[in-house]
Write a protein that holds these residues in place. Structure first.
Motif, PDB file in Angstrom:
ATOM      1  N   MET A   1       0.843  -1.197   0.000  1.00  0.00           N
ATOM      2  CA  MET A   1       0.000   0.000   0.000  1.00  0.00           C
ATOM      3  C   MET A   1       0.878   1.247   0.000  1.00  0.00           C
ATOM      4  O   MET A   1       1.987   1.235   0.519  1.00  0.00           O
ATOM      5  N   ASP A   2       0.357   2.312  -0.580  1.00  0.00           N
ATOM      6  CA  ASP A   2       1.072   3.580  -0.648  1.00  0.00           C
ATOM      7  C   ASP A   2       1.389   4.085   0.767  1.00  0.00           C
ATOM      8  O   ASP A   2       0.481   4.232   1.593  1.00  0.00           O
ATOM      9  N   PRO A   3       2.667   4.379   1.072  1.00  0.00           N
ATOM     10  CA  PRO A   3       3.021   4.867   2.410  1.00  0.00           C
ATOM     11  C   PRO A   3       2.255   6.124   2.818  1.00  0.00           C
ATOM     12  O   PRO A   3       1.951   6.317   3.998  1.00  0.00           O
ATOM     13  N   ALA A   4       1.943   6.985   1.854  1.00  0.00           N
ATOM     14  CA  ALA A   4       1.192   8.199   2.175  1.00  0.00           C
ATOM     15  C   ALA A   4      -0.187   7.857   2.723  1.00  0.00           C
ATOM     16  O   ALA A   4      -0.686   8.511   3.648  1.00  0.00           O
ATOM     17  N   GLU A   8      -1.704   8.584   6.526  1.00  0.00           N
ATOM     18  CA  GLU A   8      -3.011   9.191   6.768  1.00  0.00           C
ATOM     19  C   GLU A   8      -3.818   8.354   7.756  1.00  0.00           C
ATOM     20  O   GLU A   8      -4.421   8.885   8.701  1.00  0.00           O
ATOM     21  N   ASP A   9      -3.812   7.046   7.546  1.00  0.00           N
ATOM     22  CA  ASP A   9      -4.547   6.151   8.447  1.00  0.00           C
ATOM     23  C   ASP A   9      -3.964   6.200   9.854  1.00  0.00           C
ATOM     24  O   ASP A   9      -4.696   6.177  10.843  1.00  0.00           O
ATOM     25  N   MET A  10      -2.626   6.265   9.950  1.00  0.00           N
ATOM     26  CA  MET A  10      -1.972   6.315  11.251  1.00  0.00           C
ATOM     27  C   MET A  10      -2.401   7.557  12.017  1.00  0.00           C
ATOM     28  O   MET A  10      -2.791   7.473  13.195  1.00  0.00           O
ATOM     29  N   MET A  31       3.362  14.687  11.156  1.00  0.00           N
ATOM     30  CA  MET A  31       3.411  13.226  11.192  1.00  0.00           C
ATOM     31  C   MET A  31       2.854  12.614   9.917  1.00  0.00           C
ATOM     32  O   MET A  31       3.219  11.484   9.556  1.00  0.00           O
ATOM     33  N   ARG A  32       2.004  13.333   9.215  1.00  0.00           N
ATOM     34  CA  ARG A  32       1.525  12.856   7.913  1.00  0.00           C
ATOM     35  C   ARG A  32       2.604  12.970   6.845  1.00  0.00           C
ATOM     36  O   ARG A  32       2.588  12.241   5.857  1.00  0.00           O
ATOM     37  N   THR A  45       5.062  -2.903   9.313  1.00  0.00           N
ATOM     38  CA  THR A  45       4.506  -2.423  10.588  1.00  0.00           C
ATOM     39  C   THR A  45       4.987  -1.013  10.943  1.00  0.00           C
ATOM     40  O   THR A  45       4.772  -0.551  12.060  1.00  0.00           O
ATOM     41  N   ALA A  46       5.628  -0.328  10.003  1.00  0.00           N
ATOM     42  CA  ALA A  46       6.176   1.000  10.285  1.00  0.00           C
ATOM     43  C   ALA A  46       5.107   1.973  10.753  1.00  0.00           C
ATOM     44  O   ALA A  46       5.371   2.843  11.586  1.00  0.00           O
ATOM     45  N   TYR A  47       3.893   1.829  10.241  1.00  0.00           N
ATOM     46  CA  TYR A  47       2.829   2.779  10.560  1.00  0.00           C
ATOM     47  C   TYR A  47       1.812   2.229  11.558  1.00  0.00           C
ATOM     48  O   TYR A  47       0.800   2.870  11.827  1.00  0.00           O
ATOM     49  N   ALA A  48       2.106   1.075  12.110  1.00  0.00           N
ATOM     50  CA  ALA A  48       1.275   0.545  13.189  1.00  0.00           C
ATOM     51  C   ALA A  48       1.635   1.271  14.478  1.00  0.00           C
ATOM     52  O   ALA A  48       2.756   1.721  14.662  1.00  0.00           O
TER      53      ALA A  48
END
Length: 251
Positions: A1-4, A8-10, A31-32, A45-48
């Motif tokens: 999935m796109d990191p951007a 946003e979800d994070m 942070m975005r 898991t970087a954005y978990a």
């Protein structure tokens, strides 16, 4: 999935219940924008909202980073001001600070040399190469570049080191985890006014010689004095230079 999209979800998760730890719009935007996957080996898991272990240090969970910057009140600087990160780690929090005040205005120190190299490489790869990262004892701060408008101490202490407090600007603010067992996030201003926040859990502030990879722990100056005092009191016989042995024998 796109990191951007993941970012946003994070951030959406941090702004919404049940976490609800992020209300500062400037911090949310920062942070975005920061590519967290550049600082964490596991891109999956970087954005978990979880911690990661890298080179013997903890990469803070996004919710913890949000809480730190909420307490730091960097947005009050309105994009101008200097920030010192004590405990650079892998460089992620320094990158968030760089988004808020500009990379040239962010300085970071860490006591572990491998982490200094890691942070420099990560920051450069993520586009924040102008952040200065140096290997220092955190309690000493970075006096050459003081004063700082904001200082973030990412290690637990009973009281903030006096040296760090002295490196605050007149309107400066220092945020740190206070306590040994139970810890709470706390902010102190240059005039000594304090503000308390919620519970946190950080590793203690290390002195030189205690960092990961050190072969032998160095004693502090205080410990050296105590060691010398104990040694002097325990001396017997020939070690006591003040004994006149000839007089003792004649007697």
């Amino acid at each position: 999935m796109d990191p951007a999209v993941l970012r946003e979800d994070m951030v959406d998760g941090l702004e919404s219940p049940p976490r609800d730890v992020l209300s500062d719009d400037a911090v949310a935007i920062a942070m975005r924008d920061v590519p967290r996957h550049e600082f964490v080996d596991d891109e999956r898991t970087a954005y978990a909202d979880r911690e990661h272990d890298v080179l013997g240090t903890r990469v803070l969970a996004p919710s913890t980073v949000a809480r730190l910057f909420e307490a730091l009140s960097v947005a009050e600087l309105e994009g101008d001001g200097t920030v010192l990160i004590v405990g650079a780690g892998v460089g992620y929090t320094a990158a968030v600070a760089a988004e808020l005040v500009g990379a040239r205005n962010v300085h970071a120190v860490d006591i572990a040399r491998p982490l200094v190299f890691e942070a420099r490489e990560n920051l450069d790869g993520a586009g924040y190469g102008e952040v200065l990262v140096d290997r220092r004892d955190g309690a000493d701060g970075l006096p050459e570049y003081a004063p700082f408008d904001r200082i973030l101490l990412e290690a637990a202490v009973v009281d903030p080191p006096r040296t760090l407090c002295e490196q605050l600007s007149d309107d400066g603010r220092l945020v740190f985890p206070r306590g040994t067992g139970k810890q709470r996030l706390e902010a102190v201003s240059a005039d000594g006014e304090r503000e308390r926040f919620g519970a946190v859990s950080f590793d203690p502030l290390l002195i030189d010689g205690e960092q990961s990879g050190t072969v032998e722990r160095n004693r502090t100056a205080r410990e050296d004095r105590e060691h010398a005092h104990r040694a002097a009191r325990s001396r017997r016989g020939w070690e006591q230079e003040w004994i006149e042995w000839e007089d003792a024998i004649d007697g």
